[in-house]
Design a protein around this motif. Sequence first.
Motif, mmCIF file in Angstrom:
data_model
loop_
_atom_site.group_PDB
_atom_site.id
_atom_site.type_symbol
_atom_site.label_atom_id
_atom_site.label_comp_id
_atom_site.label_asym_id
_atom_site.label_seq_id
_atom_site.Cartn_x
_atom_site.Cartn_y
_atom_site.Cartn_z
ATOM 1 N N GLY A 1 0.805 -1.210 0.000
ATOM 2 C CA GLY A 1 0.000 0.000 0.000
ATOM 3 C C GLY A 1 0.841 1.264 0.000
ATOM 4 O O GLY A 1 2.082 1.238 -0.008
ATOM 5 N N GLN A 2 0.145 2.386 0.004
ATOM 6 C CA GLN A 2 0.790 3.699 -0.001
ATOM 7 C C GLN A 2 0.101 4.584 1.028
ATOM 8 O O GLN A 2 -1.059 4.365 1.377
ATOM 9 C CB GLN A 2 0.708 4.335 -1.392
ATOM 10 C CG GLN A 2 1.441 3.555 -2.460
ATOM 11 C CD GLN A 2 1.346 4.222 -3.824
ATOM 12 O OE1 GLN A 2 0.526 5.112 -4.028
ATOM 13 N NE2 GLN A 2 2.194 3.810 -4.747
ATOM 14 N N GLY A 3 0.823 5.591 1.468
ATOM 15 C CA GLY A 3 0.276 6.514 2.455
ATOM 16 C C GLY A 3 1.113 6.522 3.716
ATOM 17 O O GLY A 3 2.281 6.109 3.711
ATOM 18 N N GLU A 4 0.547 7.008 4.801
ATOM 19 C CA GLU A 4 1.272 7.033 6.071
ATOM 20 C C GLU A 4 1.597 5.598 6.491
ATOM 21 O O GLU A 4 0.735 4.717 6.434
ATOM 22 C CB GLU A 4 0.430 7.710 7.152
ATOM 23 C CG GLU A 4 0.179 9.183 6.901
ATOM 24 C CD GLU A 4 -0.546 9.857 8.050
ATOM 25 O OE1 GLU A 4 -0.769 9.200 9.098
ATOM 26 O OE2 GLU A 4 -0.897 11.044 7.903
ATOM 27 N N PRO A 5 2.854 5.338 6.913
ATOM 28 C CA PRO A 5 3.240 3.966 7.250
ATOM 29 C C PRO A 5 2.721 3.522 8.615
ATOM 30 O O PRO A 5 2.745 4.280 9.594
ATOM 31 C CB PRO A 5 4.772 4.021 7.250
ATOM 32 C CG PRO A 5 5.094 5.447 7.571
ATOM 33 C CD PRO A 5 3.987 6.280 6.973
ATOM 34 N N VAL A 6 2.249 2.280 8.657
ATOM 35 C CA VAL A 6 1.835 1.631 9.900
ATOM 36 C C VAL A 6 2.637 0.338 10.018
ATOM 37 O O VAL A 6 2.534 -0.537 9.157
ATOM 38 C CB VAL A 6 0.326 1.313 9.908
ATOM 39 C CG1 VAL A 6 -0.066 0.664 11.237
ATOM 40 C CG2 VAL A 6 -0.505 2.560 9.650
ATOM 41 N N LEU A 7 3.429 0.234 11.083
ATOM 42 C CA LEU A 7 4.208 -0.977 11.338
ATOM 43 C C LEU A 7 3.442 -1.864 12.302
ATOM 44 O O LEU A 7 3.064 -1.430 13.394
ATOM 45 C CB LEU A 7 5.575 -0.623 11.926
ATOM 46 C CG LEU A 7 6.443 -1.812 12.367
ATOM 47 C CD1 LEU A 7 6.794 -2.706 11.179
ATOM 48 C CD2 LEU A 7 7.698 -1.338 13.082
#
Length: 251
Positions: free
Chosen positions: A17-23
């Motif tokens: 995906g793309q956008g703000e990263p969520v780990l």
Amino acid sequence: MEFFAHDGFDIGFIDEGQGEPVLLIHGFASSHMVNWVSPGWVKTLTDAGYRTIALDNRGHGASTKSYDPEDYTPDRMAGDAAALIAHLGLPRAHVMGYSMGARVAAFLALQEPAMVATLVFGGLGIGMVDGVGDWDPIAAALLVADPAEIATSRGRMFRAFADQTKSDRQALAACIATSRELLTEADMARIMQPTLVAVGTKDDIGGDADALAALMPNAESFVIEGRDHMLAVGDRTFKKRVLEFLREHPL
């Protein structure tokens, strides 16, 4: 999956995906697939416009296994997570952990606060500080040859989970010996990031969410109604609240 090397381990991860990263950091005896892909978290987050990154913790999934308990302290596993954020060239990310992964996320926030924008602790409340009960029988349950010999219900549950996920049970036994290191109330008070603490009402492992959130300067709690430790992770109300929380605290 992709892989990168850190601290003598090859760590597997996905990056979608793309956008703000969520780990995403999974729980004990689980993997990125079991904890995050199968329950729909990766799809939920990517569909909502987030770049979703999930690793297999050392000793789990496709990552390198070790039988040395000293390799599984939360600070060393948090080091893997920090190294992955750096490997991807990200200045910071939202971080969400479930159960053991929540503990690792807390250690990460204390080690590398600039890397962590927000936190979600799933399946672990005040147990982060007070402990989550006697898990020594679980190590024995993981190593016994015949599961029929396991006397405790929690031991039987985690042995069945480890067998279901085709995990390396010797590596998990080493992991459980050292991965339960507690944080103090003072440690929790130093975590300044906006934090969501979510625990199921039938969870007899994680401890109270309100009590943990009360120790932190910018935390709130969420009750996952009618869910135990295993079922809370995929709950749709939990997903809805996490998406709201992320929208409330953009990078």
